[in-house]
Design a protein around this motif. Structure first.
Motif, PDB file in Angstrom:
ATOM      1  N   VAL A 314       1.662  75.725  44.371  1.00 40.67           N
ATOM      2  CA  VAL A 314       0.579  76.704  44.475  1.00 40.67           C
ATOM      3  C   VAL A 314      -0.203  76.473  45.765  1.00 40.67           C
ATOM      4  N   TRP A 315      -0.961  77.486  46.146  1.00 40.50           N
ATOM      5  CA  TRP A 315      -1.809  77.384  47.312  1.00 40.50           C
ATOM      6  C   TRP A 315      -3.232  77.029  46.899  1.00 40.50           C
ATOM      7  N   GLY A 316      -3.880  76.198  47.715  1.00 38.63           N
ATOM      8  CA  GLY A 316      -5.271  75.855  47.466  1.00 38.63           C
ATOM      9  C   GLY A 316      -6.064  75.976  48.747  1.00 38.63           C
ATOM     10  N   HIS A 317      -7.327  75.601  48.677  1.00 39.33           N
ATOM     11  CA  HIS A 317      -8.194  75.602  49.856  1.00 39.33           C
ATOM     12  C   HIS A 317      -9.066  74.364  49.779  1.00 39.33           C
ATOM     13  N   VAL A 318      -9.287  73.711  50.920  1.00 39.04           N
ATOM     14  CA  VAL A 318     -10.040  72.441  50.906  1.00 39.04           C
ATOM     15  C   VAL A 318     -11.417  72.613  50.270  1.00 39.04           C
ATOM     16  N   ASP A 319     -11.998  73.784  50.384  1.00 38.15           N
ATOM     17  CA  ASP A 319     -13.350  73.977  49.838  1.00 38.15           C
ATOM     18  C   ASP A 319     -13.375  73.925  48.308  1.00 38.15           C
ATOM     19  N   ILE A 320     -12.229  74.090  47.675  1.00 36.23           N
ATOM     20  CA  ILE A 320     -12.190  74.008  46.209  1.00 36.23           C
ATOM     21  C   ILE A 320     -11.144  72.986  45.749  1.00 36.23           C
ATOM     22  N   GLU A 321     -10.826  72.072  46.638  1.00 33.71           N
ATOM     23  CA  GLU A 321      -9.764  71.096  46.345  1.00 33.71           C
ATOM     24  C   GLU A 321     -10.116  70.248  45.112  1.00 33.71           C
ATOM     25  N   ALA A 322     -11.365  69.775  45.071  1.00 37.15           N
ATOM     26  CA  ALA A 322     -11.772  68.915  43.950  1.00 37.15           C
ATOM     27  C   ALA A 322     -11.665  69.683  42.636  1.00 37.15           C
ATOM     28  N   PHE A 323     -12.086  70.951  42.655  1.00 42.09           N
ATOM     29  CA  PHE A 323     -12.006  71.784  41.446  1.00 42.09           C
ATOM     30  C   PHE A 323     -10.542  71.927  40.986  1.00 42.09           C
ATOM     31  N   LEU A 324      -9.664  72.195  41.934  1.00 39.81           N
ATOM     32  CA  LEU A 324      -8.251  72.397  41.573  1.00 39.81           C
ATOM     33  C   LEU A 324      -7.646  71.135  40.974  1.00 39.81           C
ATOM     34  N   HIS A 325      -7.895  70.001  41.627  1.00 40.09           N
ATOM     35  CA  HIS A 325      -7.323  68.748  41.107  1.00 40.09           C
ATOM     36  C   HIS A 325      -7.887  68.439  39.725  1.00 40.09           C
ATOM     37  N   ARG A 326      -9.187  68.639  39.565  1.00 42.46           N
ATOM     38  CA  ARG A 326      -9.811  68.329  38.274  1.00 42.46           C
ATOM     39  C   ARG A 326      -9.194  69.195  37.166  1.00 42.46           C
ATOM     40  N   GLU A 327      -9.055  70.487  37.441  1.00 39.89           N
ATOM     41  CA  GLU A 327      -8.542  71.389  36.403  1.00 39.89           C
ATOM     42  C   GLU A 327      -7.068  71.146  36.109  1.00 39.89           C
ATOM     43  N   TYR A 328      -6.275  70.939  37.160  1.00 41.41           N
ATOM     44  CA  TYR A 328      -4.847  70.699  36.909  1.00 41.41           C
ATOM     45  C   TYR A 328      -4.641  69.380  36.158  1.00 41.41           C
ATOM     46  N   ASP A 329      -5.460  68.378  36.481  1.00 38.65           N
ATOM     47  CA  ASP A 329      -5.351  67.111  35.741  1.00 38.65           C
ATOM     48  C   ASP A 329      -5.763  67.311  34.289  1.00 38.65           C
ATOM     49  N   ARG A 330      -6.863  68.007  34.086  1.00 36.33           N
ATOM     50  CA  ARG A 330      -7.367  68.214  32.726  1.00 36.33           C
ATOM     51  C   ARG A 330      -6.343  68.965  31.869  1.00 36.33           C
ATOM     52  N   LEU A 331      -5.672  69.924  32.485  1.00 38.96           N
ATOM     53  CA  LEU A 331      -4.703  70.735  31.747  1.00 38.96           C
ATOM     54  C   LEU A 331      -3.303  70.104  31.730  1.00 38.96           C
ATOM     55  N   SER A 332      -3.159  68.957  32.380  1.00 39.23           N
ATOM     56  CA  SER A 332      -1.846  68.287  32.486  1.00 39.23           C
ATOM     57  C   SER A 332      -0.779  69.236  33.011  1.00 39.23           C
ATOM     58  N   LEU A 333      -1.136  70.036  33.989  1.00 41.39           N
ATOM     59  CA  LEU A 333      -0.188  71.006  34.550  1.00 41.39           C
ATOM     60  C   LEU A 333       0.409  70.450  35.837  1.00 41.39           C
ATOM     61  N   PRO A 334       1.743  70.333  35.898  1.00 37.05           N
ATOM     62  CA  PRO A 334       2.356  69.805  37.117  1.00 37.05           C
ATOM     63  C   PRO A 334       2.338  70.855  38.237  1.00 37.05           C
ATOM     64  N   ARG A 335       1.528  70.613  39.235  1.00 37.01           N
ATOM     65  CA  ARG A 335       1.420  71.556  40.351  1.00 37.01           C
ATOM     66  C   ARG A 335       1.422  70.796  41.670  1.00 37.01           C
ATOM     67  N   HIS A 336       2.164  71.325  42.614  1.00 38.51           N
ATOM     68  CA  HIS A 336       2.109  70.789  43.974  1.00 38.51           C
ATOM     69  C   HIS A 336       1.210  71.741  44.762  1.00 38.51           C
ATOM     70  N   ILE A 337       0.061  71.231  45.205  1.00 34.02           N
ATOM     71  CA  ILE A 337      -0.911  72.109  45.864  1.00 34.02           C
ATOM     72  C   ILE A 337      -0.767  71.986  47.379  1.00 34.02           C
ATOM     73  N   THR A 338      -0.535  73.109  48.028  1.00 35.65           N
ATOM     74  CA  THR A 338      -0.507  73.147  49.488  1.00 35.65           C
ATOM     75  C   THR A 338      -1.785  73.840  49.955  1.00 35.65           C
ATOM     76  N   MET A 339      -2.522  73.167  50.838  1.00 35.43           N
ATOM     77  CA  MET A 339      -3.797  73.741  51.277  1.00 35.43           C
ATOM     78  C   MET A 339      -3.562  74.831  52.330  1.00 35.43           C
ATOM     79  N   PHE A 340      -4.202  75.957  52.132  1.00 38.51           N
ATOM     80  CA  PHE A 340      -4.133  77.035  53.112  1.00 38.51           C
ATOM     81  C   PHE A 340      -4.905  76.626  54.362  1.00 38.51           C
ATOM     82  N   GLN A 341      -4.354  76.934  55.504  1.00 43.59           N
ATOM     83  CA  GLN A 341      -5.051  76.631  56.752  1.00 43.59           C
ATOM     84  C   GLN A 341      -5.082  77.867  57.634  1.00 43.59           C
ATOM     85  N   ASP A 342      -6.248  78.130  58.191  1.00 45.85           N
ATOM     86  CA  ASP A 342      -6.368  79.211  59.163  1.00 45.85           C
ATOM     87  C   ASP A 342      -5.944  78.629  60.506  1.00 45.85           C
ATOM     88  N   VAL A 343      -4.809  79.072  61.025  1.00 45.26           N
ATOM     89  CA  VAL A 343      -4.320  78.523  62.296  1.00 45.26           C
ATOM     90  C   VAL A 343      -4.450  79.554  63.414  1.00 45.26           C
TER      91      VAL A 343
END
Lengths: 441, 368
Positions: A314-343
Motif C-alpha cells: 500500500v501507499w502511505g505518506h510520512v505525515d501519517i506514517e505513525a497512524f498507519l503503522h499503529r493501525e496496521y499493527d493493531r489490526l494484525s494486517l500484513p502490509r508493506h507500506i511505500t511512502m509517497f514522495q513528491d519528486v
C-alpha cells in the motif's frame, strides 16, 4: 454509429459531433423511460447527458469515439460515458466550481456543472488506458414514509430465516423506522418502494426473520449491498422487541455471510452497528463522530474479512506514517507500506474532489478524483463552502492503492482533518478515513 | 494494437465468477507475517509424508523420463488399482487431483439448464466447477453437520444430473454409514449420478463406514472419488481417481483430458497401493493428535466439531479471519471457515505433537 442491447443494458457507439446531439438525447431519454424512469427524472438525466455530450463536442481538436451505456438498476437508470479525452476538464465537477460569465472557456464548463447537479449521483475515474468513465445515476422518485405506530412484536422462541418478499420487506422497513433511532436506520428504509426495487434488482440483498408460528410476523432482518468492488456493507441486524443478544441476530448474520461466502467479496463492513450485532463476528476499526437529530454520537465501525488476508503493498505518506503503522499493527494486517514522495514531476493545475451527500445524516464525503497544484486550496475552499451550508460532518477518503491520492495528505491535515480509521479493502486497497475537526481548523 | 474489451466474449456465468486465489507460497507468507517457522495446518496434508515405497519411487524416477509423455490414461496405475479393488481397469479414471475428476463428471453429464445438488457447507469445488460451467448448484443445508438426504431428494427435478456427497464431509468429518448411503441410492432410483467423494476414506475408523466401491455393481449410477493427496501425502504431485460402473465411466471418459497426470505422480501413486502400514501409522498420529487437541480445547472451554478425517473444526469466540492473521504471526497456518459458511470456525489439520503443541500455545495466546 451503432446501437446494441441486452436484458439490462443499451449501448450507443457514437462520435463527438454536435450533429449527433439529438441522437444522444433521444437515446438517453427514450431508454430511461423504457427503463421505467418517470418523465421528470428521465428529462433530468437527458439534460445531464446533453450537457456532457455538448461539452465533449466542443473539445478542441479531434472528434473522439464515445460509448454511452444506459443500464437499468431497478431503482433508477445509470448512464455511463466512456471515452478517451485527454483535454477533458474535470475541474467543473468540484463542488466549489464557479463560472465566470465573461470567460468563454469557463462557460463551456458550466454544462458539466449543470450535469453534475441534475442527477442523484455521479462519479468519474480514469483507467489505466487513459479512458475516462463518467457515470450518472438518476433514481426513480419514491414516496417517503414516516415511522408508523405498529403493533408490538411479541418475542417468539421459534423463527425461520427467509429471503424477503416485497410485502414483508415493506413491513420490515416500517418496523426499522419504528424501533430504531434515525442514526441506525438505513436511508432506504424511508423509501420502502426503493427497498423493494433494490432487492428485486439485486442491488441490495435482504434476509428476514419470521416467527415460525402461523402469524409469520416479521421479527427482524438484515440488509447488505456492495460497498465497493471488494467489500460488502451490511445494515443491522435489526431485531424487533427481542433483548440482545439473541439467536435471531446470529442467524441473520450467518445467512448474510453464507450468501456472500463464495462471492468475490473479501470483506464485510458495518458502519452503523445495532446493539444486536453479535459479539465476536467483527473487528473494531475505530469510531466516527456522527451528528444526528442535533446530537453527536460516537459510532463504532466494524469490519471482518471474508477471505484469508493475502497481504498487500500500500501507499502511505510520512505525515501519517505513525497512524498507519499503529493501525496496521493493531489490526494484525500484513502490509508493506511505500511512502509517497513528491519528486517534482509536472502536475495538473486543478485538482478535483468528488462529493457524496448523505442528506439524512447531514454528512459529506470528499474523495480525490485527480491531483493538482491547488490541492490544499481546493480542500480549504470545499470546507469553507460546506461551513457556509452548515455542514460539519465532513469526511475525506484516501485510497492507499492509488499513489497520487497520498499527495493530498499534507493539504488534508492542514485543512483541519485528522485520520480516524483504516477500512481494509475499502478502496482499490485500504481506505484511510479522515474526519474534519472544526476546532483544529 | 488498440485496447480491446474482451468481456463480452465471456459467457455471463464466467463474467460473474471470480477466480479462486490460492494462498501465497510459504516463503512469501513468512515474509509477510514476519514469522521464522510455518506449520501448515490448513490443507489437511499428511505431515508424515508419502509412504516409504512412494518416496523410493520418487527418488528412483529418472530425470530423463521427464522428456517423455506419461501414460495418457495412467494405464499401470489403473491396472494395479483394479486388481486391488477387484474391478475392471476400465472402471477407473485417473485425474490431476480429485478436483479434475469433479470437472470430468460435471462436463460429462451436465449442460446449460441442468443442476447439481450438494450441501451448502462442504468442499466448495463441486459448487465452483458447476457455476463456472454455467450449471446451477443447489446447496442444501447440513443437518447436524451431515448431508441431509431428505432435503437433497426434495430438491431434485427433471434437470438434476449429479448429486455430490462428501463422505466424510469436509470440514465437519460427519459420515453417512452403509445403511444411510444404500437408502439414499435406493431413493434416487438410478435417476441421477450419485458421486460419493471419499477423499478422506482411508482415515475413517467407524466400522459401519460404507464400502462404496463394492456398491457400484448394484448401483451403476454411483461414482466414487478417491485421492492420493491426503492419506498418501502426494498432494504436491496432484493425482486422484474415480471409480464407477463401466457405463458411467465410459461417458465420463469422453470429457476427460488425457495426459493430464504426470509420470512421476503415476509412479509414486502406484507404489502406495496396498500400503496398510502407512495407513495405520497415520491413523495413530491422528488419534493421538485429536486427543491432545480435544483435551486442550475442553480446558479452554472452546466448542469443536470432530468426526472422521485428519481435521477438526474449532469454534472461536472471535472472527476466524482475525484468528488466522494472529496465528500466522506466530507461524501457525489454519483454514478459516467463513468460506465454508461456518463463520468464526477454523479447521485444524491434525499433525504430530510438536505442531499441535505449537498450535495450542498460539491459540491460547490469541484468546488471552
Amino acid at each position: 454509429m451503432t446501437l446494441s442491447a441486452n436484458d439490462s443494458n443499451v449501448v450507443l457507439n457514437i462520435t463527438s459531433r454536435m450533429a449527433f446531439l439529438p441522437v444522444v438525447t433521444s437515446f438517453v431519454e427514450q431508454t430511461a423511460k423504457a427503463m421505467t424512469l418517470g418523465k421528470n427524472e428521465a428529462l433530468a438525466l437527458t439534460l445531464a447527458a446533453e450537457e456532457i455530450f455538448t461539452y465533449l463536442c466542443r473539445l478542441t481538436t479531434s472528434i473522439c469515439n464515445l460509448k454511452i451505456y444506459c443500464a437499468d438498476m431497478g431503482y433508477g437508470v445509470r448512464t455511463d460515458f466512456v471515452f478517451a479525452a485527454a483535454n477533458f476538464c474535470l475541474r467543473a465537477f468540484n463542488l466549489t466550481a464557479t463560472v465566470a460569465v465573461d470567460d468563454a472557456a469557463s462557460l463551456d464548463e458550466m454544462g458539466l456543472l449543470i450535469a453534475s447537479r441534475s442527477v442523484d449521483w455521479f462519479d468519474f475515474f480514469e483507467d489505466q488506458d487513459h479512458t475516462l468513465h463518467l457515470s450518472l445515476i438518476k433514481e426513480k422518485r419514491y414516496p417517503e414514509v414516516k415511522p408508523e405506530a405498529v403493533l408490538p412484536v411479541l418475542p417468539s422462541t421459534q423463527f425461520e430465516i427467509v429471503r424477503a418478499d416485497s410485502d414483508n420487506l415493506k413491513v420490515f422497513a416500517s418496523r426499522v423506522l419504528r424501533y430504531y433511532p434515525e442514526i441506525l436506520t438505513p436511508t432506504v428504509c424511508r423509501y420502502p418502494g426503493k427497498l423493494v426495487d433494490m432487492v428485486s434488482s439485486g442491488s441490495m440483498s435482504a434476509a428476514l426473520a419470521l416467527d415460525s408460528s402461523k402469524t409469520a410476523e416479521v421479527e427482524g432482518g438484515i440488509l447488505w449491498a456492495p460497498f465497493n468492488q471488494h467489500t460488502i456493507e451490511c445494515f443491522g441486524p435489526f431485531v424487533f422487541n427481542h433483548p440482545a443478544p439473541n439467536a435471531i441476530s446470529e442467524a441473520l448474520l450467518d445467512t448474510c455471510m453464507g450468501d456472500i461466502a463464495h462471492t468475490p467479496s473479501v470483506a464485510l463492513i458495518n458502519r452503523f452497528p445495532t446493539p444486536e450485532l453479535p459479539p465476536g463476528y467483527f473487528e473494531s476499526l475505530g469510531t466516527l463522530d456522527i451528528r444526528s437529530s442535533g446530537a453527536v454520537t460516537t459510532m463504532p465501525v466494524y469490519f471482518r474479512q471474508l477471505k484469508e488476508d493475502p497481504g498487500a503493498r500500500v501507499w502511505g505518506h510520512v505525515d501519517i506514517e505513525a497512524f498507519l503503522h499503529r493501525e496496521y499493527d493493531r489490526l494484525s494486517l500484513p502490509r508493506h507500506i511505500t511512502m509517497f514522495q513528491d519528486v517534482g514531476e509536472m502536475q495538473n493545475s486543478d485538482s478535483v474532489l468528488s462529493t457524496t451527500f448523505d442528506r439524512i445524516r447531514g454528512q459529506i464525503t470528499l474523495r480525490p478524483v485527480c491531483s493538482g497544484t491547488d490541492m490544499t486550496r481546493n480542500i480549504k475552499q470545499h470546507i469553507q463552502l460546506l461551513q457556509k451550508e452548515s455542514v460539519v460532518e465532513i469526511f475525506l477518503e484516501i485510497d492507499t492503492g492509488i499513489s497520487w491520492q497520498l499527495s493530498f495528505v499534507p493539504g488534508i491535515l492542514q485543512s483541519g482533518f485528522v485520520p480516524k480509521m483504516l477500512i481494509p479493502y475499502g478502496g482499490s486497497a485500504d481506505l484511510i478515513i479522515f474526519q474534519w475537526e472544526s476546532a483544529s481548523s | 494494437m488498440t485496447a480491446f474489451d474482451m468481456h463480452h466474449l465471456a459467457p455471463e456465468y464466467i463474467r460473474r465468477f471470480e477466480a479462486y486465489v490460492p494462498s501465497k507460497p510459504d516463503d512469501e507468507l513468512k515474509k509477510l507475517y514476519g514469522c521464522k517457522r510455518l506449520y501448515r495446518l490448513n490443507n489437511n496434508e499428511n505431515p508424515l509424508g508419502p509412504p516409504p515405497r512412494a518416496r523410493e519411487a520418487i527418488r528412483r524416477f529418472p530425470p530423463a523420463q521427464a522428456a517423455i509423455y506419461p501414460s495418457g490414461d495412467a494405464f499401470h496405475l489403473r491396472c494395479k488399482l483394479s486388481e486391488y479393488f477387484g474391478l475392471d481397469p476400465n472402471q477407473i479414471l485417473v485425474g490431476n487431483g480429485a478436483n479434475e475428476v469433479i470437472a470430468f463428471v460435471i462436463k460429462a453429464f451436465c449442460e446449460q439448464g441442468d443442476n447439481i445438488i450438494t450441501a451448502d457447507k462442504t468442499f466448495a469445488v463441486y459448487e465452483w466447477v458447476a457455476e463456472f460451467s454455467g450449471i446451477e448448484a443447489r446447496l442444501i443445508p447440513l443437518r447436524d453437520f451431515r448431508f441431509d438426504a431428505d432435503a437433497m431428494l426434495q430438491r431434485v427435478d427433471a434437470r438434476t444430473k449429479v448429486m455430490f456427497v462428501c463422505n466424510p464431509n469436509n470440514p465437519t468429518g460427519a459420515c453417512w454409514n452403509h445403511d444411510q448411503l444404500v437408502n439414499f441410492l435406493n431413493r434416487v432410483q438410478g435417476r441421477q449420478i450419485v458421486v460419493v467423494d471419499e477423499a478422506y476414506a482411508e482415515f475413517v475408523e467407524a466400522a459401519d463406514y460404507p464400502d462404496s466401491i463394492s456398491l457400484i455393481r448394484q448401483y451403476p449410477n454411483l461414482v466414487v472419488f478417491r485421492t492420493f493427496s491426503k492419506m498418501y501425502a502426494l498432494a504436491g504431485l496432484r493425482i486422484g481417481y474415480l471409480i464407477g460402473s463401466r457405463e458411467a465411466v465410459d461417458i465420463i471418459r469422453r470429457a476427460c483430458v488425457v495426459y493430464s497426470v504426470n509420470g512421476l505422480a503415476q509412479e509414486a501413486a502406484l507404489a502406495t497401493v496396498g500400503d496398510t502400514e502407512h495407513i495405520e501409522r497415520t491413523r495413530r498420529m491422528v488419534r493421538e493428535g485429536k486427543l491432545m487437541v480435544i483435551q486442550a480445547l475442553e480446558r479452554l472451554g472452546l466448542n469443536f466439531v470432530s468426526g472422521e478425517g485428519n481435521f477438526m473444526m474449532i469454534k472461536l469466540p472471535m472472527n476466524d479471519m482475525l484468528a488466522y492473521r494472529r496465528l500466522m504471526q506466530q507461524g501457525i497456518m489454519v483454514r478459516t471457515m467463513t468460506g465454508f459458511r461456518f463463520p468464526n470456525y477454523i479447521r485444524l489439520t491434525i499433525a504430530e505433537s510438536e505442531a499441535m503443541e505449537a498450535f495450542l500455545q498460539a491459540l491460547s495466546s490469541i484468546l488471552r
